[in-house]
Design an enzyme around this catalytic site. Structure first.
Site, PDB file in Angstrom:
ATOM      1  N   ASP A   1     -42.254  -4.136  33.933  1.00  0.00           N
ATOM      2  CA  ASP A   1     -43.473  -3.667  33.265  1.00  0.00           C
ATOM      3  C   ASP A   1     -43.833  -2.281  33.808  1.00  0.00           C
ATOM      4  O   ASP A   1     -43.754  -2.023  35.010  1.00  0.00           O
ATOM      5  CB  ASP A   1     -44.615  -4.652  33.529  1.00  0.00           C
TER       6      ASP A   1
ATOM      7  N   VAL B   1     -49.274  -5.346  23.203  1.00  0.00           N
ATOM      8  CA  VAL B   1     -48.099  -4.987  22.410  1.00  0.00           C
ATOM      9  C   VAL B   1     -47.761  -6.170  21.486  1.00  0.00           C
ATOM     10  O   VAL B   1     -47.515  -7.281  21.960  1.00  0.00           O
ATOM     11  CB  VAL B   1     -46.896  -4.654  23.312  1.00  0.00           C
TER      12      VAL B   1
ATOM     13  N   HIS C   1     -43.633 -11.412  23.960  1.00  0.00           N
ATOM     14  CA  HIS C   1     -43.032 -11.191  25.283  1.00  0.00           C
ATOM     15  C   HIS C   1     -43.604 -12.180  26.277  1.00  0.00           C
ATOM     16  O   HIS C   1     -44.751 -12.604  26.162  1.00  0.00           O
ATOM     17  CB  HIS C   1     -43.258  -9.750  25.771  1.00  0.00           C
TER      18      HIS C   1
HETATM   19  P1  5GP Z   1     -49.609  -7.723  26.756  1.00  0.00           P
HETATM   20  O1  5GP Z   1     -50.967  -7.289  27.207  1.00  0.00           O
HETATM   21  O2  5GP Z   1     -49.328  -7.311  25.339  1.00  0.00           O
HETATM   22  O3  5GP Z   1     -49.345  -9.179  27.015  1.00  0.00           O
HETATM   23  O4  5GP Z   1     -48.599  -6.980  27.700  1.00  0.00           O
HETATM   24  C1  5GP Z   1     -47.988  -5.772  27.359  1.00  0.00           C
HETATM   25  C2  5GP Z   1     -47.379  -5.222  28.625  1.00  0.00           C
HETATM   26  O5  5GP Z   1     -46.486  -4.195  28.263  1.00  0.00           O
HETATM   27  C3  5GP Z   1     -48.399  -4.623  29.588  1.00  0.00           C
HETATM   28  O6  5GP Z   1     -48.340  -5.305  30.836  1.00  0.00           O
HETATM   29  C4  5GP Z   1     -47.979  -3.163  29.696  1.00  0.00           C
HETATM   30  O7  5GP Z   1     -48.114  -2.629  30.995  1.00  0.00           O
HETATM   31  C5  5GP Z   1     -46.532  -3.195  29.241  1.00  0.00           C
HETATM   32  N1  5GP Z   1     -46.075  -1.965  28.605  1.00  0.00           N
HETATM   33  C6  5GP Z   1     -46.746  -1.256  27.636  1.00  0.00           C
HETATM   34  N2  5GP Z   1     -46.013  -0.188  27.267  1.00  0.00           N
HETATM   35  C7  5GP Z   1     -44.867  -0.226  28.005  1.00  0.00           C
HETATM   36  C8  5GP Z   1     -43.726   0.626  28.067  1.00  0.00           C
HETATM   37  O8  5GP Z   1     -43.608   1.626  27.368  1.00  0.00           O
HETATM   38  N3  5GP Z   1     -42.745   0.281  28.950  1.00  0.00           N
HETATM   39  C9  5GP Z   1     -42.845  -0.855  29.735  1.00  0.00           C
HETATM   40  N4  5GP Z   1     -41.811  -1.097  30.578  1.00  0.00           N
HETATM   41  N5  5GP Z   1     -43.904  -1.657  29.694  1.00  0.00           N
HETATM   42  C10 5GP Z   1     -44.913  -1.356  28.844  1.00  0.00           C
END
Ligand code: 5GP
Length: 115
Positions: free
Chosen positions: A29, A95, A99
């Site tokens: 992440d 996102v 995931h």
């Molecule tokens: P969510 O909140 O959707 O469950 O988690 C999305 C995760 O994706 C977050 O922890 C965020 O830090 C990670 N993330 C967002 N953009 C990117 C990116 O461009 N690269 C990586 N490696 N992680 C990302």
């Protein structure tokens, strides 16, 4: 519009990829919430947990098996870890491409803030 995860899967955005097979990609992440913070992402585009179909049962199981193996490989399995799916607004999903978060490397504290 393609999400950042689709771009990472396609190799159009850089990421620290720890695992790739015919069904999932796993990478660290970008804003880690724990010493180990890995995202296990299916190559198939599924927006949210609510969009998982019955036909995706094996795929979702595979995501968990990959997370289990990564936890062992990264040395956090014996102390334990947390797996999280966030779904939509109340779940804190940022996102919109399914995931699984693998978090570990320290005591993670309460599951959610109360109140
Ligand atoms: P969510 O909140 O959707 O469950 O988690 C999305 C995760 O994706 C977050 O922890 C965020 O830090 C990670 N993330 C967002 N953009 C990117 C990116 O461009 N690269 C990586 N490696 N992680 C990302």
């Amino acid at each position: 519009m393609a999400t950042v995860f689709e771009k990472i899967i396609a190799g159009e955005l850089p990421a620290n990829i720890l695992h790739r097979d015919d069904r999932v990609v796993a990478f660290t992440d970008i804003r880690p919430a724990a010493p180990t913070h890995v995202l296990v992402v299916p190559t198939k585009v599924i927006e949210t947990v609510d969009d998982i179909g019955d036909e995706d049962e094996a795929l979702v199981g595979h995501m968990i098996i990959v997370a289990r193996d990564l936890a062992r490989r990264l040395g956090i399995a014996s102390d334990g870890y947390r797996l999280i799916f966030n779904c939509r607004t109340h779940g804190g999903q940022e996102v919109y491409h399914l995931h699984l978060h693998l978090l570990g490397g320290r005591v993670l504290g309460p599951l959610v803030q109360r109140g």
